[in-house]
Design a protein around this motif. Structure first.
Motif, short mmCIF file in Angstrom:
data_model
loop_
_atom_site.label_atom_id
_atom_site.label_comp_id
_atom_site.label_asym_id
_atom_site.label_seq_id
_atom_site.Cartn_x
_atom_site.Cartn_y
_atom_site.Cartn_z
N PRO A 145 6.34 12.13 -32.22
CA PRO A 145 7.10 12.09 -30.96
C PRO A 145 8.60 11.88 -31.21
O PRO A 145 9.01 11.46 -32.28
CB PRO A 145 6.52 10.87 -30.24
N SER A 146 9.39 12.20 -30.19
CA SER A 146 10.79 11.81 -30.22
C SER A 146 10.99 10.80 -29.09
O SER A 146 10.19 10.76 -28.15
CB SER A 146 11.71 13.01 -30.02
N LYS A 172 9.30 10.80 -25.47
CA LYS A 172 8.41 9.66 -25.22
C LYS A 172 8.76 9.01 -23.88
O LYS A 172 7.88 8.66 -23.09
CB LYS A 172 8.60 8.64 -26.35
N GLU A 179 10.58 -1.86 -21.81
CA GLU A 179 9.66 -0.74 -22.07
C GLU A 179 10.24 0.18 -23.15
O GLU A 179 9.56 0.61 -24.08
CB GLU A 179 9.52 0.03 -20.74
N GLU A 180 11.54 0.47 -22.99
CA GLU A 180 12.21 1.39 -23.90
C GLU A 180 12.29 0.81 -25.32
O GLU A 180 12.06 1.52 -26.30
CB GLU A 180 13.63 1.65 -23.37
N MET A 209 9.07 1.15 -27.00
CA MET A 209 8.85 2.53 -27.44
C MET A 209 9.56 2.80 -28.76
O MET A 209 9.03 3.50 -29.62
CB MET A 209 9.40 3.52 -26.41
N ILE A 210 10.76 2.24 -28.91
CA ILE A 210 11.52 2.42 -30.16
C ILE A 210 10.72 1.83 -31.32
O ILE A 210 10.52 2.46 -32.36
CB ILE A 210 12.91 1.75 -30.07
N GLU A 231 7.50 1.19 -31.46
CA GLU A 231 6.25 1.93 -31.65
C GLU A 231 6.50 3.23 -32.43
O GLU A 231 5.79 3.54 -33.39
CB GLU A 231 5.70 2.24 -30.26
N LEU A 232 7.54 3.94 -32.03
CA LEU A 232 7.85 5.22 -32.67
C LEU A 232 8.29 5.02 -34.11
O LEU A 232 7.84 5.72 -35.02
CB LEU A 232 8.95 5.94 -31.86
N GLN A 284 5.33 4.15 -36.18
CA GLN A 284 4.49 5.33 -36.39
C GLN A 284 5.04 6.18 -37.54
O GLN A 284 4.29 6.64 -38.41
CB GLN A 284 4.42 6.16 -35.10
N GLN A 342 14.59 14.24 -35.83
CA GLN A 342 13.86 14.85 -34.73
C GLN A 342 13.38 13.79 -33.73
O GLN A 342 13.21 14.06 -32.54
CB GLN A 342 12.69 15.63 -35.35
N SER A 343 13.23 12.55 -34.22
CA SER A 343 12.72 11.48 -33.35
C SER A 343 13.79 10.85 -32.47
O SER A 343 13.49 9.96 -31.68
CB SER A 343 12.10 10.39 -34.23
N ASP A 344 15.05 11.25 -32.61
CA ASP A 344 16.19 10.70 -31.84
C ASP A 344 16.68 9.33 -32.31
O ASP A 344 17.56 8.74 -31.70
CB ASP A 344 15.90 10.58 -30.32
N LEU A 345 16.08 8.80 -33.40
CA LEU A 345 16.42 7.42 -33.77
C LEU A 345 17.82 7.27 -34.39
O LEU A 345 18.39 6.19 -34.36
CB LEU A 345 15.37 6.84 -34.73
N LEU A 384 20.45 5.88 -31.72
CA LEU A 384 20.11 4.74 -30.87
C LEU A 384 21.33 3.98 -30.35
O LEU A 384 21.42 3.64 -29.18
CB LEU A 384 19.22 3.76 -31.64
N GLY A 439 26.15 12.10 -27.40
CA GLY A 439 24.86 12.62 -27.87
C GLY A 439 23.86 11.58 -28.30
O GLY A 439 22.79 11.92 -28.82
N GLY A 440 24.17 10.29 -28.12
CA GLY A 440 23.24 9.24 -28.55
C GLY A 440 22.32 8.79 -27.43
O GLY A 440 22.29 9.39 -26.35
N MET A 441 21.59 7.71 -27.70
CA MET A 441 20.63 7.18 -26.73
C MET A 441 21.26 6.07 -25.89
O MET A 441 20.62 5.54 -24.99
CB MET A 441 19.38 6.64 -27.44
#
Lengths: 263, 389
Positions: A188-189, A193, B7-8, B11-12, B14-15, B18, B47-50, B53, B60-62
């Motif tokens: 996932p990304s 997600k 929540e977010e 998710m970080i 968890e991802l 993983q 690809q995961s956007d990490l 962060l 272009g970041g999170m």
């Protein structure tokens, strides 16, 4: 191009146990996962999207908690999801499942390509893909390892068979079941997600699909599972030892003693 | 312990875990052994956007902060801090641009760093300038609209692999601390080359090389901030990046504890699992306590620092110091609990112990962290009106 990917939520077979008394799956505490073969179908769809652009919709039939499987694949980049869920669908065999999934594809209307994994790791039938294609009256190819878009109406696909590889030109709309050679499923990304977490996933029941109760679920199934059991452990095994030629000699003797035809 | 993550943030975590479990665990031994840069993992992380962060959404970041970045680093570090260092070092290279760069520099480089399309690196250390940053010899001499760089940077993490470098050079030696300036260098700039790849005790999947500048001529638009602001930018960058190094320590400690506890429950000696012996239990108790304490310190520091406080140096140094020392202690005990197995390369804890040592050395040795904390304590108490004597 609109690609529909059909997935199934299955128990994680790495952790499955069979109850020795009832001979049924012990489902308690067993995690549900997306059928691993279906993740290859998702990856194949995402690669087509990356290369040529496409809208990807994932569908699954199952209880409401199967929505988690849909969110899992949405978190990998799938655009939309539909859950087919209705009490009437319970007890479906592969035919009733195919009937229900095919009805959903018809309702979606504009699907150019349907992708499925080659089989599910729980039932292992590999029937649902071909059955759906038959019900929808579209061509299909199984065990596909590579997909290329030839032109607006045709795909070039490579199938892996026991005899070797076959390359087909196949008109769209069509259905393909894929094997792991299509590419390792991506993870996932974070953006996907977050989108998947918030997504409103529509649920379609028997009325939405315009199906009759007798064509789905247990009543629409030609087969029923009457018993699940572990094969009894055989204790009459002989392990041969020695060099290969010694083992062959012993094997020949044993087969002869057992009066195996042709020996 | 529940750290009341959003929540977010969950998710970080968890991802990132993983990725650590599915992608890093199967290859970390091989990459360590072969001293191979983890390009495959960098692609997965991209690809995961990490990578984005802590970078604002407009670039272009999170749009997260130090805390979000620390959460990801910690989870990656549970499996391999060599790989996690390669990831975190890109952030270290990005911070000078993010903190002090012009809008043009930010627009040009931050989106590429946020997407993971290009890695960044930070070039400060030289053979004669480690803890003492004022010993820098690399010079940048003004020539019209350009600067000409000459000198050699040493032990640069991601050197040779990254494409974007924040490099500190002396622009005016007579001005002392106000005479240093950060520049953005790109791999491929004429006159910019790389020395040999270093062989290291640990974090062997990460790349460490020299950056060599020989009459390297770059346009003045590549200055980060203004001429003469380099030392301040370096110190502010370290304040931002140190919690990330601390997070590497937390992740490594957790990884070592996880393996040790499972091993101790399964390893049978004298007819019992060794976890039933008090000697082992007390070791595990100390390891678990120290790991949790370092996590609590890092999380609260990172959260505090995301409020942009003016006094971040002390706490940033505290968490880097504490989590680094704890990682060294916990991984050493992990090897002890696993005994002979712990010492063997077939088991994962010897690598953790080799890797942990760097946490007490890079981004300011732990002795320098103590200096910073000590000086801040002295200043703080100098301002206090209240007296006990």
């Amino acid at each position: 191009m609109h690609i529909a990917v059909c997935i199934k939520q299955v128990p994680d077979t790495k952790n499955v146990r069979i109850d020795p008394d009832t001979h049924t799956l012990v489902r308690q505490g067993v995690e549900s996962i997306v059928n691993p073969f279906d993740l290859f179908a998702v990856e194949a769809a995402l690669r087509l999207k990356d290369a040529k652009g496409a809208k990807i919709t994932v569908i699954t039939m199952g209880p409401p908690q199967a929505g988690e499987a849909l969110r899992d694949v949405m978190s990998r980049g799938v655009d939309e999801a539909v859950l087919l869920s209705d009490r009437a669908f319970a007890g479906s065999d592969t035919w009733a499942t195919s009937t229900t999934l095919a009805a959903a594809i018809r309702k979606m209307g504009d699907v150019d390509l349907i992708l499925c994994g080659k089989q599910a790791i729980d039932g292992d039938t590999a029937q649902v893909g071909p059955e759906m294609a038959t019900l929808l009256d579209i061509p299909y190819a199984t065990f596909v390892k590579a997909i290329d878009i030839l032109d607006t109406n045709h795909l070039k696909v490579a199938r892996q068979t026991d005899e070797g590889a076959e390359v087909w030109k196949i008109p769209t709309p069509c259905l393909l079941t894929v094997i792991k050679e299509v590419g390792e499923p991506r993870l996932p990304s974070l953006r996907h997600k977050m989108r998947a977490k918030k997504a409103q996933i529509p649920t379609w029941g028997i009325a939405d699909l315009g199906l009759e109760p007798e064509s789905v679920g247990l009543s629409g199934s030609f087969t029923q599972v009457v018993r699940v059991f572990s094969p009894p452990v055989r204790d009459d095994r002989v392990i041969l030892e020695g060099s290969v030629s010694e083992q062959v000699e012993q094997l020949y003797k044993l087969l002869k003693e057992a009066k195996v035809p042709g020996i | 312990m529940d750290y009341f993550l959003t929540e977010e943030q969950k998710m970080i975590q968890e991802l990132a875990y993983q990725i650590a479990k599915e992608k890093i665990r199967p290859v970390k031994g091989e990459l360590d052994e072969g001293e191979e840069f983890p390009w495959e993992i960098m692609k997965v992380l991209a690809q995961s956007d990490l990578f984005g962060l802590y970078i604002p959404e407009e670039f272009g970041g999170m749009g997260g902060g130090i805390f979000e970045n620390c959460l990801a680093i910690e989870q990656l570090a549970r499996e391999c801090i060599g790989i996690a260092t390669s990831f975190a070092a890109s952030g270290l290279g990005a911070y000078p641009i993010l903190l002090h760069g012009s809008t043009e520099l930010k627009q040009e480089y931050l989106p590429q760093i946020a997407s993971g399309e290009r890695l960044a690196a930070f070039g400060l250390t030289e053979s004669g300038a480690g803890s003492d940053v004022s010993g820098i010899q690399t010079t940048a001499v003004k020539d019209g609209n350009h600067y000409v760089l000459n000198g050699t940077k040493q032990w640069i993490t991601n050197g040779g692999e990254s494409e974007i470098y924040s490099v500190l050079a002396i622009t005016d030696r007579t001005k002392g601390p106000r005479g240093a300036t950060f520049f953005v260098l790109e791999k491929g700039d004429p006159g910019f080359s790389f020395g040999k790849k270093e062989k290291k005790l640990g974090i062997r999947a990460s790349a460490t090389r020299e950056l060599v500048f020989q009459d390297c001529r770059i346009h003045k638009d590549r200055i980060i901030g203004r001429e003469g602001t380099g030392f301040i930018a370096a110190m502010k960058t370290f304040d931002k990046s140190r919690p990330g190094i601390a997070a590497l320590g937390v992740g490594l400690s957790q990884g070592a504890l996880d393996i040790s506890a499972e091993y101790a429950r399964k390893r049978v000696q004298f007819g019992k699992p060794i976890i039933s012996f008090q000697a082992i239990q007390h070791k595990l108790a100390d390891m678990a306590t120290k790991t949790e304490a370092s996590r609590a310190l890092v999380y609260s520091t990172a959260r505090y620092m995301d409020t942009e406080p003016s006094d971040s140096s002390k706490v940033a140094a505290m968490c880097k110091l504490f989590a680094g020392d704890v990682a060294m202690q916990v991984s050493t005990e992990a090897v002890q609990i696993l005994g002979g197995y712990g010492y063997m390369q077939d088991y994962p804890v010897e690598k953790m112990m080799r890797d942990a040592k760097i946490l007490q050395i890079y981004e300011g040795t732990n002795e320098i962290q103590r200096n910073i904390i000590g000086q801040e304590v002295n200043k703080e108490y100098g301002r206090k009106k209240d007296t006990f004597f």
